[in-house]
Scaffold this active site. Structure first.
Site, mmCIF file in Angstrom:
data_model
loop_
_atom_site.group_PDB
_atom_site.id
_atom_site.type_symbol
_atom_site.label_atom_id
_atom_site.label_comp_id
_atom_site.label_asym_id
_atom_site.label_seq_id
_atom_site.Cartn_x
_atom_site.Cartn_y
_atom_site.Cartn_z
ATOM 1 N N SER A 48 0.833 -1.207 0.000
ATOM 2 C CA SER A 48 0.000 0.000 0.000
ATOM 3 C C SER A 48 0.866 1.255 0.000
ATOM 4 C CB SER A 48 -0.948 0.003 1.202
ATOM 5 O OG SER A 48 -0.222 -0.190 2.409
ATOM 6 N N LYS B 53 4.783 -11.304 3.316
ATOM 7 C CA LYS B 53 3.351 -11.536 3.079
ATOM 8 C C LYS B 53 3.124 -11.672 1.581
ATOM 9 C CE LYS B 53 0.064 -8.171 3.523
ATOM 10 N NZ LYS B 53 -0.495 -8.120 2.145
ATOM 11 N N GLU C 108 -9.102 -9.628 4.296
ATOM 12 C CA GLU C 108 -9.466 -8.244 3.954
ATOM 13 C C GLU C 108 -10.868 -8.168 3.361
ATOM 14 O OE1 GLU C 108 -6.493 -6.010 1.841
ATOM 15 O OE2 GLU C 108 -7.819 -4.283 1.577
HETATM 16 O O1 KIV Z 1 -0.448 -3.412 1.749
HETATM 17 C C1 KIV Z 1 -1.115 -3.315 2.786
HETATM 18 O O2 KIV Z 1 -1.121 -2.292 3.461
HETATM 19 C C2 KIV Z 1 -1.893 -4.483 3.185
HETATM 20 C C3 KIV Z 1 -2.792 -4.324 4.378
HETATM 21 C C4 KIV Z 1 -3.926 -3.460 4.046
HETATM 22 C C5 KIV Z 1 -3.202 -5.626 4.925
HETATM 23 O O3 KIV Z 1 -1.828 -5.491 2.570
#
Ligand code: KIV
Length: 271
Positions: A52, A120, A189
């Site tokens: 993000s 992640k 999410e």
């Molecule tokens: O990239 C991000 O900030 C995310 C979160 C919203 C879980 O994947």
């Protein structure tokens, strides 16, 4: 060896124990050293260097363009600030989809160069072999199901996921597959609260919700949303605890007035 006075480090094992003890996990995004230090000091359990960063910091429309080099750059700044929180680096679009060996190389970069403690990735059962490969190499993996923003061009919208029976079954199966493959936690999410509750009860690893209701093992928000710094759009699941964007505007307008009117700098601000 523990350093005297240092807070005890959150690890993937800590998160598992927290789920077992029904202690809620707190997670927030961080993209730079200053914010990471503030969040870590305030006691957040997990700092996610999310892709993000593309929309929040780089001013992009989606998370798709952010590169591996940029993720390493941001992750390293965050990791050096985190004394207690577990630092998770996001694998950006196309850094793990091509194949498991590519995923291993890129995830390895987030740990070796970015100093992350885990990575992640978005996606379910189709990435279970990749998760297995990373975990076998000693890289802890957090999964991400439900709304997966890297697939925006496939779905065409950021609508909630798991809103019909077929999608609900798929998300449940995906969560089980990721947990079996060795993921240490799963982000859910923008899915219905009842589905998140079901997933949370069905797997041994913690779920971290964002727009997934109150029954997940933990919650995550984008820090700039929570602080009212990012105001381009506001999903319903965002709670703004502060309006820092407005406060910054006020401060800067006051500074400009003072400079233009000759009130800054004053004598005691001069040499
Ligand atoms: O990239 C991000 O900030 C995310 C979160 C919203 C879980 O994947």
């Amino acid at each position: 060896m523990t350093v005297a006075g240092a807070p005890s480090k959150v690890t993937t094992a800590t998160l598992r124990q927290m789920k077992a003890r029904r202690e809620r996990i707190t997670a927030l995004t961080a993209y730079d050293h200053l914010f990471a230090a503030l969040l870590d000091e305030a006691g957040v359990d997990v700092l996610l260097v999310g892709d993000s960063v593309a929309t929040v910091v780089q001013g992009r429309d989606t998370t798709v363009p952010v590169t591996m080099d940029q993720m390493v750059y941001h992750t390293e700044m965050v990791a050096r600030a985190a004394r207690r929180a577990l630092v998770v680096g996001d694998l950006p679009f196309l850094s793990y989809q091509v194949g498991a060996e590519d995923a291993l190389r890129n995830a390895g970069r987030l740990l070796k160069e970015g100093l992350a403690e885990a990575v992640k990735l978005e996606g379910g059962v189709e990435f279970a072999p990749t998760v297995q490969r990373l975990v076998a190499a000693g890289i802890p993996v957090m999964g991400h199901l439900g709304l997966t923003p890297q697939s925006i061009h496939q779905f065409g919208s950021y609508r909630a996921r798991g809103t019909d029976d077929a999608e609900q079954r798929r998300i449940l199966d995906d969560a089980k597959a990721l947990a079996e493959a060795g993921a240490f936690a799963i982000v859910l999410e923008k899915v219905p609260a009842a589905l998140a509750q079901r997933v949370t009860a069905s797997i041994a690893v913690p779920t971290i919700g964002i727009g997934a209701g109150p029954h997940t093992d933990g919650q995550i928000l984008v820090t700039h949303d929570l602080l009212g710094l990012f105001t381009r759009f506001r999903p319903r699941f965002v709670r703004r605890y502060k309006q820092l964007g407005a406060e910054i505007g006020e401060a800067v307008r006051a500074y400009c007035r003072d400079v233009q009117g000759g009130a800054f700098p004053a004598a005691d601000e001069s040499y």
